[in-house]
Design a protein around this motif. Sequence first.
Motif, PDB file in Angstrom:
ATOM      1  N   ALA A  56       0.821  -1.213   0.000  1.00  0.00           N
ATOM      2  CA  ALA A  56       0.000   0.000   0.000  1.00  0.00           C
ATOM      3  C   ALA A  56       0.852   1.260   0.000  1.00  0.00           C
ATOM      4  O   ALA A  56       0.446   2.305  -0.526  1.00  0.00           O
ATOM      5  CB  ALA A  56      -0.936   0.000   1.199  1.00  0.00           C
ATOM      6  N   ARG A  57       2.033   1.183   0.564  1.00  0.00           N
ATOM      7  CA  ARG A  57       2.895   2.365   0.702  1.00  0.00           C
ATOM      8  C   ARG A  57       3.872   2.546  -0.457  1.00  0.00           C
ATOM      9  O   ARG A  57       4.747   3.437  -0.407  1.00  0.00           O
ATOM     10  CB  ARG A  57       3.684   2.273   2.008  1.00  0.00           C
TER      11      ARG A  57
ATOM     12  N   VAL B 215      -1.758   3.972   6.434  1.00  0.00           N
ATOM     13  CA  VAL B 215      -2.212   2.624   6.096  1.00  0.00           C
ATOM     14  C   VAL B 215      -2.533   1.891   7.395  1.00  0.00           C
ATOM     15  O   VAL B 215      -1.717   1.873   8.318  1.00  0.00           O
ATOM     16  CB  VAL B 215      -1.144   1.834   5.314  1.00  0.00           C
ATOM     17  N   ILE B 216      -3.733   1.326   7.454  1.00  0.00           N
ATOM     18  CA  ILE B 216      -4.147   0.538   8.614  1.00  0.00           C
ATOM     19  C   ILE B 216      -4.594  -0.832   8.101  1.00  0.00           C
ATOM     20  O   ILE B 216      -5.493  -0.927   7.271  1.00  0.00           O
ATOM     21  CB  ILE B 216      -5.308   1.215   9.374  1.00  0.00           C
ATOM     22  N   VAL B 217      -3.957  -1.864   8.607  1.00  0.00           N
ATOM     23  CA  VAL B 217      -4.298  -3.235   8.192  1.00  0.00           C
ATOM     24  C   VAL B 217      -4.844  -3.975   9.409  1.00  0.00           C
ATOM     25  O   VAL B 217      -4.257  -3.924  10.490  1.00  0.00           O
ATOM     26  CB  VAL B 217      -3.075  -3.977   7.627  1.00  0.00           C
TER      27      VAL B 217
ATOM     28  N   VAL C  39      -6.611   2.680   3.441  1.00  0.00           N
ATOM     29  CA  VAL C  39      -5.582   3.563   2.921  1.00  0.00           C
ATOM     30  C   VAL C  39      -6.114   4.988   2.885  1.00  0.00           C
ATOM     31  O   VAL C  39      -7.224   5.236   2.393  1.00  0.00           O
ATOM     32  CB  VAL C  39      -5.140   3.134   1.507  1.00  0.00           C
ATOM     33  N   ILE C  40      -5.330   5.921   3.404  1.00  0.00           N
ATOM     34  CA  ILE C  40      -5.661   7.337   3.314  1.00  0.00           C
ATOM     35  C   ILE C  40      -4.635   7.999   2.409  1.00  0.00           C
ATOM     36  O   ILE C  40      -3.431   7.999   2.710  1.00  0.00           O
ATOM     37  CB  ILE C  40      -5.672   8.013   4.694  1.00  0.00           C
ATOM     38  N   ALA C  41      -5.106   8.540   1.288  1.00  0.00           N
ATOM     39  CA  ALA C  41      -4.241   9.241   0.346  1.00  0.00           C
ATOM     40  C   ALA C  41      -4.402  10.751   0.545  1.00  0.00           C
ATOM     41  O   ALA C  41      -5.494  11.229   0.885  1.00  0.00           O
ATOM     42  CB  ALA C  41      -4.583   8.851  -1.082  1.00  0.00           C
ATOM     43  N   LYS C  42      -3.320  11.486   0.307  1.00  0.00           N
ATOM     44  CA  LYS C  42      -3.343  12.929   0.545  1.00  0.00           C
ATOM     45  C   LYS C  42      -2.675  13.669  -0.606  1.00  0.00           C
ATOM     46  O   LYS C  42      -1.621  13.268  -1.101  1.00  0.00           O
ATOM     47  CB  LYS C  42      -2.627  13.259   1.855  1.00  0.00           C
TER      48      LYS C  42
ATOM     49  N   ALA D 177      -4.125  -4.607  -0.965  1.00  0.00           N
ATOM     50  CA  ALA D 177      -3.580  -3.298  -0.615  1.00  0.00           C
ATOM     51  C   ALA D 177      -3.391  -2.412  -1.842  1.00  0.00           C
ATOM     52  O   ALA D 177      -3.663  -1.207  -1.804  1.00  0.00           O
ATOM     53  CB  ALA D 177      -2.251  -3.488   0.109  1.00  0.00           C
ATOM     54  N   LYS D 178      -2.916  -3.006  -2.928  1.00  0.00           N
ATOM     55  CA  LYS D 178      -2.696  -2.230  -4.157  1.00  0.00           C
ATOM     56  C   LYS D 178      -4.010  -1.688  -4.696  1.00  0.00           C
ATOM     57  O   LYS D 178      -4.086  -0.540  -5.155  1.00  0.00           O
ATOM     58  CB  LYS D 178      -2.032  -3.128  -5.206  1.00  0.00           C
ATOM     59  N   ASP D 179      -5.042  -2.490  -4.637  1.00  0.00           N
ATOM     60  CA  ASP D 179      -6.367  -2.052  -5.066  1.00  0.00           C
ATOM     61  C   ASP D 179      -6.820  -0.846  -4.248  1.00  0.00           C
ATOM     62  O   ASP D 179      -7.332   0.142  -4.786  1.00  0.00           O
ATOM     63  CB  ASP D 179      -7.353  -3.210  -4.908  1.00  0.00           C
ATOM     64  N   ALA D 180      -6.619  -0.897  -2.933  1.00  0.00           N
ATOM     65  CA  ALA D 180      -7.033   0.199  -2.059  1.00  0.00           C
ATOM     66  C   ALA D 180      -6.241   1.468  -2.335  1.00  0.00           C
ATOM     67  O   ALA D 180      -6.809   2.561  -2.445  1.00  0.00           O
ATOM     68  CB  ALA D 180      -6.867  -0.215  -0.593  1.00  0.00           C
ATOM     69  N   SER D 181      -4.918   1.372  -2.438  1.00  0.00           N
ATOM     70  CA  SER D 181      -4.093   2.561  -2.639  1.00  0.00           C
ATOM     71  C   SER D 181      -4.327   3.188  -4.014  1.00  0.00           C
ATOM     72  O   SER D 181      -4.391   4.412  -4.141  1.00  0.00           O
ATOM     73  CB  SER D 181      -2.610   2.229  -2.460  1.00  0.00           C
TER      74      SER D 181
END
Length: 468
Positions: free
Chosen positions: A134-135, A144-146, A178-181, A211-215
């Motif tokens: 994710a990162r 990122v919180i799993v 995932v939180i994107a900014k 994770a990749k899908d979320a990010s």
Amino acid sequence: MQLPINESEIKRILSVALETGAEFAELFFENTEGTNILFEENKVKDFKIFSDCGLGIRVVKNGIFGYACTSDLNFSSIISAVKIARSIANASNNSKTFTLAMRESHIVSRILKPCITASEEAKINLLERANNSARENENYISQVIVKYNDYQQNVQIFNTDGVWAKDTRNLIEFSVRVIAKKGDMLQTVVRGKGGQYGLEIFDTITPESIAKDASTAAIKMLDAKPSPTGPMTVVINNGIGDGGVLIHEACGHALESDFIVKKNSIYSDMIGKQVASSLITMIDDGSLPERSGSFFCDDEGTIAKRNILIEKGVLKGYMCDLIGAKQLNMLPTGNGRRQSFRYAPIPRMTCTFIDNGNRKPDEIIKEVKKGFFVARIGGGSGDLTGGGFIFTVEEGYLIENGEITTPVRGATLEGKGSDVLLGIDAVGNDLQLDSGGGGRCGKMQLAPVSFGQPTIRIKNMLIGGTSI
């Protein structure tokens, strides 16, 4: 699950429950073991191994029940708890006799890598892999919180109707938030996977792919435009986008027997009447393999089965526990569920979904000149009895001249379940159930559930947001 008391003692306990006039008594034994892991800020923030074991006792007289529970499973302690439940039910002389008959499960476990035997290191490794994936795009990923949960629950149910049922439920839940900014803009996306599996679930759907899908989705939504508002033609993605949660909240609860009995539901006394578009068939099925909301038998010992709630728009039935079924003069449907032995069972959904239609999803979209496409539904809430709801749209797009175009943010879906059911004018042939990443229904008690739907189109659904 090995009980500390034998069959003759079980019968004696149930007989004591009936001694002062009760018409029904039930024993629910449970033994649950599991693991909860939280991975945040590139490290394990919480790791819990838990176990819970005990007995719930229900005694019923004239539709009123007394309930008691105990984690002390010796014979004398159970008898004391039974007498407490019996006194709550205000039970006064019953000589009912009964014979216990085992209900054996014929379900063959498909679990190849049981979570309960896996090492702590193997489980933590899954979370580390998801976090690292994710990162990968560090320029935009803020947080990122799993989360990882698993448990094995063994239950045995005995009652004075002669039921003796056993079930083992294995559940795994894995989710990545995932939180994107970008500047002052923040976008949150959650993806997950789970169900009644072991760790073999990650052989085909890897932590990295989740994770990749979320990010990727979170970063994409950073450039989304503000959502339009007002009534629009709305197309909701199939179960891949967890769209079925809307049906769960908007109308599912209103079909549970406790609300029906109390006349608190808009669907009370509506059997045989048109309550939805003729395109809609709605089903609750606790017997589907590997689903989070499925089981061999419910928490009252009723065997899980397929229940048609709405057929071609006509209301056909309700979801009933034992008490609700008796009050409505219906058969129990396998929907008596409880959070643990500390709770009395109540009618709950299991795996609830709209069945397949006959339209191709791309055709449904091509017919929309101007509308809104819901790819993913986020959190929300609903009126359990009236069916009103509001849901956030995690990922949404405009539909222009039959094509999905501009991503939009900040949208909500608002309305009433009965209006949604009647307003559906197209149902796809792509039924998909939810991802199973941690769906919990919170009706008084927590319970794992599943839901799903094919692609559906709804006329004049209210979109909330900020005008473009």
